[in-house]
Design an enzyme around this catalytic site. Sequence first.
Site, PDB file in Angstrom:
ATOM      1  N   SER A 103     -33.722 -20.994  22.263  1.00 38.09           N
ATOM      2  CA  SER A 103     -34.565 -19.803  22.196  1.00 38.09           C
ATOM      3  C   SER A 103     -34.582 -19.022  23.507  1.00 38.09           C
ATOM      4  O   SER A 103     -33.568 -18.516  23.953  1.00 38.09           O
ATOM      5  CB  SER A 103     -35.980 -20.216  21.771  1.00 38.09           C
ATOM      6  OG  SER A 103     -36.776 -19.107  21.489  1.00 38.09           O
ATOM      7  N   ASP A 242     -35.245 -12.126  22.217  1.00 36.53           N
ATOM      8  CA  ASP A 242     -34.958 -13.312  23.035  1.00 36.53           C
ATOM      9  C   ASP A 242     -33.612 -13.880  22.613  1.00 36.53           C
ATOM     10  O   ASP A 242     -32.917 -13.316  21.767  1.00 36.53           O
ATOM     11  CB  ASP A 242     -36.076 -14.347  22.948  1.00 36.53           C
ATOM     12  CG  ASP A 242     -36.156 -15.027  21.591  1.00 36.53           C
ATOM     13  OD1 ASP A 242     -35.643 -14.466  20.611  1.00 36.53           O
ATOM     14  OD2 ASP A 242     -36.743 -16.128  21.504  1.00 36.53           O
ATOM     15  N   ASP A 246     -35.673 -14.475  17.464  1.00 34.89           N
ATOM     16  CA  ASP A 246     -36.886 -14.598  16.661  1.00 34.89           C
ATOM     17  C   ASP A 246     -38.123 -14.054  17.369  1.00 34.89           C
ATOM     18  O   ASP A 246     -39.214 -14.045  16.795  1.00 34.89           O
ATOM     19  CB  ASP A 246     -37.116 -16.042  16.200  1.00 34.89           C
ATOM     20  CG  ASP A 246     -37.357 -17.013  17.345  1.00 34.89           C
ATOM     21  OD1 ASP A 246     -37.317 -16.603  18.522  1.00 34.89           O
ATOM     22  OD2 ASP A 246     -37.581 -18.211  17.067  1.00 34.89           O
TER      23      ASP A 246
END
Length: 450
Positions: A103, A242, A246
């Site tokens: 992430s 990012d 998400d």
Amino acid sequence: MGKHYFGTDGIRGCMGEEPITPETVLKLGWAAGLVLGNGATDHASILIGKDTRVSGYLLESALEAGLSAAGVDIRLLGPMPTPGIAYLTRTARARAGIVISASHNPYQDNGIKFFSSEGCKLPDEVELEIERMMAEPLRTVEPSRLGKARRYEDAGGRYIEFCKSTFPHRLSLESLKIVIDCANGAAYQIAPHVFSELGADVVAVGNQPDGLNINHECGSTDTGLLRRTVMEQHADLGIALDGDGDRVIMVDSSGETVDGDQMLYIIAEARQNMGRLHGGVVGTLMSNLGLEQALQGKGIPFRRVQVGDRYVLSILQQERWELGGETSGHLICLDKSTTGDGIIAALEVVAVMCQSGRTLAQLKSGMAVYPQTMINVRMNRRFDVNSSKPVMKVLAEVEAQLGSQGRVVLRPSGTEPVVRVMLEGRDRVLIERLGQLLAETVRRVAEEAA
């Protein structure tokens, strides 16, 4: 039984260190293949997608080998935003989808997370069953039953069309100039196409991944590049995603940040005005008090949950609401997607701009933002901050000083080896001073306990 590998958002860590090693990820693929493929009349199919980290190649191969050993067929998506993997898992009728990503973390980290056949996070009991299977000896199925791997043709194009389908057909972005920061991550080939095909004049930055520059001085965790480019290009707004696509943070034409709380307010107010807001809004312990008060002023119910999209999603499903998310920009529009989706959330906000004729700065002005200070105290994961009497003593003193004019959140991160110290209140000077006091106490006590 507690989970050993899975955290709040899959399995994550530094590449080359347990559990993010080739051996463990190979075993994870095998165990997941057995659990998730159980009951298939023929070969079960599992999708694998990833972000742009250089370690993604290695982990993809390890997962592929483990799944094949379990007799599961693999469809490789290549670089693909996390919500895109959830969507394609659902539409391809796959048994599961696997995301290789850490992430918003730096490139040295990586992780593995799973989606069910419905495009949702796996239940705790399934994660526990995968962990139980990982303790068993790896036994390869007979050669005739080994799984096969192949590419998923036009995966990116399919997800682009899905994102566009969530935007009102009668609207066009032809009047808008938009800067999109792709964080050198999974959305670099997706996000610019979505907005340009809807008519916007798109300026893309953070769209040259090299395996090492994901989230580096760009993206939703560092909006400096986006703000500068919006000002230089005289753009109407900016969108920062990012590394796995998400999360989203936006900036207005003046370069001022519009965070996840403000976007939730904009979307919720617009839906209420159009009679399309079903129920209320779910936030987290970190959501700004200004969001709660602004929604209450509109008569919109608001619920706080633990930090983590799985907790937001759980309450949305329980209450049959549709809108929730986090200050970080991880927003869920449950009527559009089964998970947080940065592109779809941004499209929701941009649609409100087009429908109302108002600028992003005007839209966000309806919500007052309370000053917050956030300090991340890095430490050993084994330190239990909430069981420390010295820390709890200082915490009580800080809360007493704030009284009804503020609040404190002290929590270990579920994705990083840090404790997050957040204070919020009307007096910025006071909360910054008290935040430093509490953070230094946590740091000192943790060092003494090491």
